[in-house]
Design a protein around this motif. Structure first.
Motif, PDB file in Angstrom:
ATOM      1  N   ARG B  20       0.838  -1.202   0.000  1.00 22.68           N
ATOM      2  CA  ARG B  20       0.000   0.000   0.000  1.00 22.68           C
ATOM      3  C   ARG B  20       0.874   1.253   0.000  1.00 22.68           C
ATOM      4  NH1 ARG B  20      -3.635  -2.006   3.572  1.00 22.68           N
ATOM      5  NH2 ARG B  20      -2.444  -1.126   5.289  1.00 22.68           N
ATOM      6  N   GLN B  21       1.940   1.212   0.833  1.00 21.99           N
ATOM      7  CA  GLN B  21       2.851   2.365   0.883  1.00 21.99           C
ATOM      8  C   GLN B  21       3.482   2.628  -0.481  1.00 21.99           C
ATOM      9  OE1 GLN B  21       5.598   1.221   3.889  1.00 21.99           O
ATOM     10  NE2 GLN B  21       4.125   1.492   5.530  1.00 21.99           N
ATOM     11  N   SER B  22       3.896   1.554  -1.151  1.00 29.06           N
ATOM     12  CA  SER B  22       4.575   1.774  -2.425  1.00 29.06           C
ATOM     13  C   SER B  22       3.589   2.249  -3.486  1.00 29.06           C
ATOM     14  CB  SER B  22       5.313   0.502  -2.866  1.00 29.06           C
ATOM     15  OG  SER B  22       4.410  -0.414  -3.423  1.00 29.06           O
ATOM     16  N   MET B  23       2.314   1.910  -3.310  1.00 33.39           N
ATOM     17  CA  MET B  23       1.304   2.374  -4.266  1.00 33.39           C
ATOM     18  C   MET B  23       1.002   3.853  -4.081  1.00 33.39           C
ATOM     19  SD  MET B  23       0.423   0.134  -6.445  1.00 33.39           S
ATOM     20  CE  MET B  23       2.136  -0.339  -6.454  1.00 33.39           C
ATOM     21  N   THR B  24       1.385   4.402  -2.916  1.00 36.43           N
ATOM     22  CA  THR B  24       1.142   5.826  -2.701  1.00 36.43           C
ATOM     23  C   THR B  24       2.451   6.611  -2.720  1.00 36.43           C
ATOM     24  OG1 THR B  24       1.209   5.431  -0.327  1.00 36.43           O
ATOM     25  CG2 THR B  24      -0.959   5.485  -1.338  1.00 36.43           C
ATOM     26  N   SER B  25       3.534   5.930  -3.105  1.00 35.02           N
ATOM     27  CA  SER B  25       4.813   6.623  -3.158  1.00 35.02           C
ATOM     28  C   SER B  25       5.124   7.002  -4.605  1.00 35.02           C
ATOM     29  CB  SER B  25       5.912   5.713  -2.580  1.00 35.02           C
ATOM     30  OG  SER B  25       7.094   5.848  -3.321  1.00 35.02           O
ATOM     31  N   ALA B  26       5.317   8.290  -4.822  1.00 38.08           N
ATOM     32  CA  ALA B  26       5.542   8.793  -6.179  1.00 38.08           C
ATOM     33  C   ALA B  26       6.747   8.107  -6.816  1.00 38.08           C
ATOM     34  CB  ALA B  26       5.748  10.303  -6.141  1.00 38.08           C
ATOM     35  N   GLU B  27       7.769   7.853  -5.997  1.00 36.45           N
ATOM     36  CA  GLU B  27       9.009   7.262  -6.502  1.00 36.45           C
ATOM     37  C   GLU B  27       8.746   5.860  -7.066  1.00 36.45           C
ATOM     38  OE1 GLU B  27      13.239   6.035  -4.537  1.00 36.45           O
ATOM     39  OE2 GLU B  27      11.921   7.372  -3.422  1.00 36.45           O
ATOM     40  N   ILE B  29       5.802   4.397  -7.802  1.00 33.07           N
ATOM     41  CA  ILE B  29       4.829   4.420  -8.890  1.00 33.07           C
ATOM     42  C   ILE B  29       5.522   4.860 -10.174  1.00 33.07           C
ATOM     43  CG2 ILE B  29       2.885   5.757  -9.778  1.00 33.07           C
ATOM     44  CD1 ILE B  29       1.667   3.964  -7.986  1.00 33.07           C
ATOM     45  N   GLY B  30       6.360   5.901 -10.039  1.00 35.74           N
ATOM     46  CA  GLY B  30       7.075   6.417 -11.195  1.00 35.74           C
ATOM     47  C   GLY B  30       7.910   5.328 -11.858  1.00 35.74           C
ATOM     48  N   PHE B  31       8.561   4.513 -11.029  1.00 34.12           N
ATOM     49  CA  PHE B  31       9.388   3.414 -11.511  1.00 34.12           C
ATOM     50  C   PHE B  31       8.543   2.423 -12.311  1.00 34.12           C
ATOM     51  CE2 PHE B  31      11.949  -0.477 -10.783  1.00 34.12           C
ATOM     52  CZ  PHE B  31      13.164   0.008 -11.237  1.00 34.12           C
ATOM     53  N   GLN B  32       7.398   2.043 -11.741  1.00 33.26           N
ATOM     54  CA  GLN B  32       6.484   1.102 -12.403  1.00 33.26           C
ATOM     55  C   GLN B  32       6.000   1.678 -13.733  1.00 33.26           C
ATOM     56  OE1 GLN B  32       5.074  -1.885 -11.463  1.00 33.26           O
ATOM     57  NE2 GLN B  32       5.075  -2.060  -9.240  1.00 33.26           N
ATOM     58  N   ILE B  33       5.616   2.944 -13.688  1.00 33.38           N
ATOM     59  CA  ILE B  33       5.051   3.568 -14.880  1.00 33.38           C
ATOM     60  C   ILE B  33       6.111   3.687 -15.970  1.00 33.38           C
ATOM     61  CG2 ILE B  33       4.154   5.759 -15.789  1.00 33.38           C
ATOM     62  CD1 ILE B  33       2.464   5.973 -13.254  1.00 33.38           C
ATOM     63  N   PHE B  34       7.332   3.988 -15.563  1.00 30.41           N
ATOM     64  CA  PHE B  34       8.429   4.093 -16.522  1.00 30.41           C
ATOM     65  C   PHE B  34       8.570   2.787 -17.315  1.00 30.41           C
ATOM     66  CE2 PHE B  34      12.889   3.158 -17.483  1.00 30.41           C
ATOM     67  CZ  PHE B  34      13.191   4.212 -18.322  1.00 30.41           C
ATOM     68  N   PHE B  35       8.557   1.659 -16.585  1.00 37.37           N
ATOM     69  CA  PHE B  35       8.686   0.374 -17.267  1.00 37.37           C
ATOM     70  C   PHE B  35       7.475   0.078 -18.139  1.00 37.37           C
ATOM     71  CE2 PHE B  35      12.285  -0.494 -14.617  1.00 37.37           C
ATOM     72  CZ  PHE B  35      13.059  -1.293 -15.437  1.00 37.37           C
ATOM     73  N   ALA B  36       6.304   0.406 -17.598  1.00 36.79           N
ATOM     74  CA  ALA B  36       5.080   0.146 -18.362  1.00 36.79           C
ATOM     75  C   ALA B  36       5.098   0.936 -19.669  1.00 36.79           C
ATOM     76  CB  ALA B  36       3.863   0.521 -17.523  1.00 36.79           C
ATOM     77  N   VAL B  37       5.505   2.197 -19.566  1.00 40.80           N
ATOM     78  CA  VAL B  37       5.533   3.043 -20.764  1.00 40.80           C
ATOM     79  C   VAL B  37       6.545   2.500 -21.776  1.00 40.80           C
ATOM     80  CG1 VAL B  37       6.192   5.339 -21.607  1.00 40.80           C
ATOM     81  CG2 VAL B  37       4.694   5.127 -19.630  1.00 40.80           C
ATOM     82  N   ALA B  38       7.703   2.075 -21.275  1.00 42.36           N
ATOM     83  CA  ALA B  38       8.724   1.525 -22.170  1.00 42.36           C
ATOM     84  C   ALA B  38       8.191   0.283 -22.883  1.00 42.36           C
ATOM     85  CB  ALA B  38       9.982   1.189 -21.373  1.00 42.36           C
ATOM     86  N   PHE B  39       7.562  -0.612 -22.114  1.00 42.07           N
ATOM     87  CA  PHE B  39       7.002  -1.827 -22.709  1.00 42.07           C
ATOM     88  C   PHE B  39       5.933  -1.476 -23.737  1.00 42.07           C
ATOM     89  CE2 PHE B  39       8.027  -4.598 -18.797  1.00 42.07           C
ATOM     90  CZ  PHE B  39       9.250  -4.924 -19.350  1.00 42.07           C
ATOM     91  N   LEU B  40       5.049  -0.571 -23.315  1.00 43.07           N
ATOM     92  CA  LEU B  40       3.914  -0.255 -24.176  1.00 43.07           C
ATOM     93  C   LEU B  40       4.363   0.468 -25.449  1.00 43.07           C
ATOM     94  CD1 LEU B  40       1.261   0.654 -21.489  1.00 43.07           C
ATOM     95  CD2 LEU B  40       1.258  -1.309 -23.027  1.00 43.07           C
ATOM     96  N   ALA B  41       5.449   1.221 -25.337  1.00 39.52           N
ATOM     97  CA  ALA B  41       5.960   1.903 -26.538  1.00 39.52           C
ATOM     98  C   ALA B  41       6.327   0.869 -27.599  1.00 39.52           C
ATOM     99  CB  ALA B  41       7.169   2.763 -26.171  1.00 39.52           C
ATOM    100  N   VAL B  42       6.970  -0.230 -27.128  1.00 47.22           N
ATOM    101  CA  VAL B  42       7.329  -1.305 -28.061  1.00 47.22           C
ATOM    102  C   VAL B  42       6.068  -1.859 -28.726  1.00 47.22           C
ATOM    103  CG1 VAL B  42       8.353  -3.608 -28.238  1.00 47.22           C
ATOM    104  CG2 VAL B  42       9.385  -1.907 -26.729  1.00 47.22           C
ATOM    105  N   VAL B  43       5.090  -2.148 -27.885  1.00 47.44           N
ATOM    106  CA  VAL B  43       3.833  -2.713 -28.395  1.00 47.44           C
ATOM    107  C   VAL B  43       3.153  -1.742 -29.355  1.00 47.44           C
ATOM    108  CG1 VAL B  43       1.518  -3.497 -27.713  1.00 47.44           C
ATOM    109  CG2 VAL B  43       3.516  -4.134 -26.356  1.00 47.44           C
TER     110      VAL B  43
END
Lengths: 319, 284
Positions: B20-27, B29-43
């Motif tokens: 829960r803490q990591s889901m409310t931590s900008a740092e 979340i940012g890390f997760q989103i960075f990877f998601a965006v990179a993956f999705l860019a490929v797709v």
């Protein structure tokens, strides 16, 4: 003594000494860092391990905590050999270290409550565990920070939280390793008050390490002075001061002439002086070497010329 | 009250709290989103093209491989990375100072690794549903298979990650001993580049590690109907996936407890302080 060491099951509260250490030795490779340390801590006693850096304080306390395995000697902590301490034994002690920076994302009250829960199975009728979270937060002066993230605490607040975590299980024995290193004087004073209060109200045996003589004098019932892996002095601050100041410098004048003499029994010497010369004596001054002067001389020597010279210097000063 | 079960429950609660803490931590979340965006860019850039001879989009073929990688990555990094960091800041020592704290600690870390992996899969799949229309047609059974594979994958990779993490001394070592090998293995495991196009000995090497087999299993879930032309043997080999992943699990679970115990035994206040001093020196 031997019976207390041999006993492997946890002793009931208030039974036997909290700590018994006999001929404790520690060797890393070919370097000996502890040469036969011996001492006993009574239940409820506040004991300071005092000494310069590298004297063996941290090694000693880590052996007592069960975090380091000794090379030789006998150790009993709360009736158990720390090398074989189980979780039940672990639940009876608290540990406060100086290097913790963990759980930054947790909030103060949440972490304290969570860690306290681990002590629930070890609650006894005499000592209900854990301590109440909110009362404890208030007791260590973190009431206003209770809902703050731990990463936002100042150094002093952080250490007070560490103490709160150390005592959340209502320990019978508390270890504090250099608890006020890096504190400003204000934070240090508040911290001392907290520890003294704890020793008084909870009847907790406290073992703390420090290189600050003032801190040891203020907090401890008894001071164990370590140098070069040996205990060079063991006693109350007053006893230590008396050992050091066994000799005193007496200055006086008689008929305008000034005299100075170093004597072992200044009171007797002065009594004798007056008995012999009476009114003729003037400008009397008796100066004992202070514990602080002698301790500082040893610390400087420990750093400059090594532990052996420091131990020799200290022993010379005491005799 | 059984202290061991009690501590395990506390570990579970702690894992949930920290998730829960990591889901409310900008740092975080940012890390997760960075990877998601990179993956999705490929797709995203593959969305127009289809695989030769079929009408399936390349994106649909890539996505399962990425998910397979995420499971492997979540297991290895969830254990190795976290263990290295937790030793550095004293989290592990704190656990050691508390009765049954170590048990609670490990349960919490397994919980948060599982939740973290689940979350990173969601972060891929939710936007993926918009970009890859075929995903909407995946059956409920197949989603359940995916969860099963994720669980099996974590079982195979978490102990291995814990072993590597126990032997890694600093965050710098983390890159050298964890990130770099994982990236190399990923490179030859048919995630971003067809494994059949690699030399045969490289294909053999890749099949020793969990990454290929996790990709293989997830591809089977989503692409079973379209054939296994891009797989090493040209057919689905789920039994081999089970054997290799099972072997990693068994070996890992046999070795990890001893390694972890030895690592934990060495932790003390002065060890943590010394590590911190070294870290400060590196920064200076």
């Amino acid at each position: 003594m031997t019976a207390a060491i041999a006993e492997s099951r946890p002793a009931p509260l208030g039974d036997g000494p909290a700590i018994v250490v006999r001929d404790l030795r520690m060797r890393y490779g070919t370097t000996d860092v502890l040469h036969g340390v011996e001492f006993t801590a009574r239940r409820g006693e506040v004991l300071a391990l005092l000494g310069p850096n590298g004297a063996g304080k941290t090694t000693t306390i880590e052996i007592l905590e069960g975090f380091r395995i000794r090379s030789a000697g006998e150790v009993s902590v709360l009736g158990t050999d720390p090398a074989h301490g189980d979780e039940r034994w672990r639940a009876r002690m608290g540990i406060v270290l100086q290097s913790w920076r963990d759980h930054g994302k947790w909030r103060v009250r949440d972490l304290l409550h969570h860690l306290g829960q681990y002590y629930v199975p070890y609650s006894t009728p005499e000592r209900t565990r854990p301590a109440d979270t909110d009362a404890l937060v208030a007791a260590v002066g973190l009431g206003e920070q209770a809902d703050k993230k731990i990463s936002t605490l100042s150094g002093g607040q952080r250490r007070r939280l560490d103490v709160a975590i150390g005592i959340v299980g209502r320990p019978e024995l508390l270890f504090l390793d250099e608890p006020t290193a890096g504190f400003d004087p204000q934070a240090r004073r508040e911290f001392h008050a907290l520890i003294l209060d704890l020793a008084k109200t909870e009847e907790t045996t406290i073992v703390l390490t420090t290189h600050d003589l003032g801190e040891a004098e203020k907090l401890a019932d008894r001071i164990l002075m370590l140098a070069g892996g040996r205990i060079v002095a063991d006693g109350t601050a007053d006893e230590l001061a008396r050992q050091v100041s066994a000799r005193a410098e007496v200055r006086w004048s008689r008929n305008g002439q000034h005299f100075v003499e170093s004597v072992e029994d200044p009171t007797g010497f002065v009594r004798h002086l007056f008995a012999e010369h009476g009114e003729a004596i003037g400008d009397l001054e008796v100066r004992r070497a202070s514990l602080e002067d002698t301790y500082m001389a040893m610390v400087v020597s420990h750093e400059a010329t090594g532990p052996d010279a420091a131990v020799a210097g200290w022993t010379g000063a005491v005799q | 009250m059984n202290p061991v079960r009690h501590a395990a429950r506390l570990g579970l609660r702690r894992g949930l709290a920290e998730f829960r803490q990591s889901m409310t931590s900008a740092e975080d979340i940012g890390f997760q989103i960075f990877f998601a965006v990179a993956f999705l860019a490929v797709v995203f850039f593959q969305r127009g093209s289809t695989i030769e001879g079929t009408d399936m989009s390349v994106a649909m073929a890539t996505l399962p491989s990425l998910v397979g990688l995420q499971i492997a990555f979540g297991g290895i990094m969830g254990a190795a990375g976290v263990l290295t960091i937790d030793r550095g800041d004293g989290t592990l020592l704190r656990a050691k100072a508390i009765p049954n704290g170590m048990l609670g600690y490990f349960v919490s870390r397994i919980t948060s690794a599982a939740l973290g992996t689940l979350m990173s899969m969601l972060i891929i799949f939710l936007p993926g549903l918009l970009l890859v229309p075929e995903l909407a047609a995946v059956s409920l059974w197949n989603w359940l298979y995916l969860l099963l594979i994720a669980a099996f994958g974590l079982l195979a990779t978490l102990p291995a990650g814990a072993i590597i993490g126990s032997m890694t001394k600093s965050p710098n070592g983390l890159f050298l001993y964890v990130m770099l090998p994982v990236m190399l293995v990923t490179g030859i495991s048919g995630i971003f580049y067809p494994i059949t196009a690699l030399p045969e000995w490289v294909q053999w090497l890749a099949q020793v590690f969990p990454v290929y087999w996790l990709g293989h299993a997830v591809r089977w879930v989503f692409l079973a109907d379209t054939g296994a032309a891009a797989e090493v043997a040209g057919v689905w080999r789920l039994h081999w996936a089970a054997i290799v992943l099972g072997a990693w699990s068994i070996a890992g679970l046999a070795i990890a407890p001893g390694v972890l115990r030895r690592m934990a035994r060495r932790e003390s206040g002065s060890v943590v302080a010394e590590r911190r001093r070294e870290a400060m020196q590196r920064m200076a």
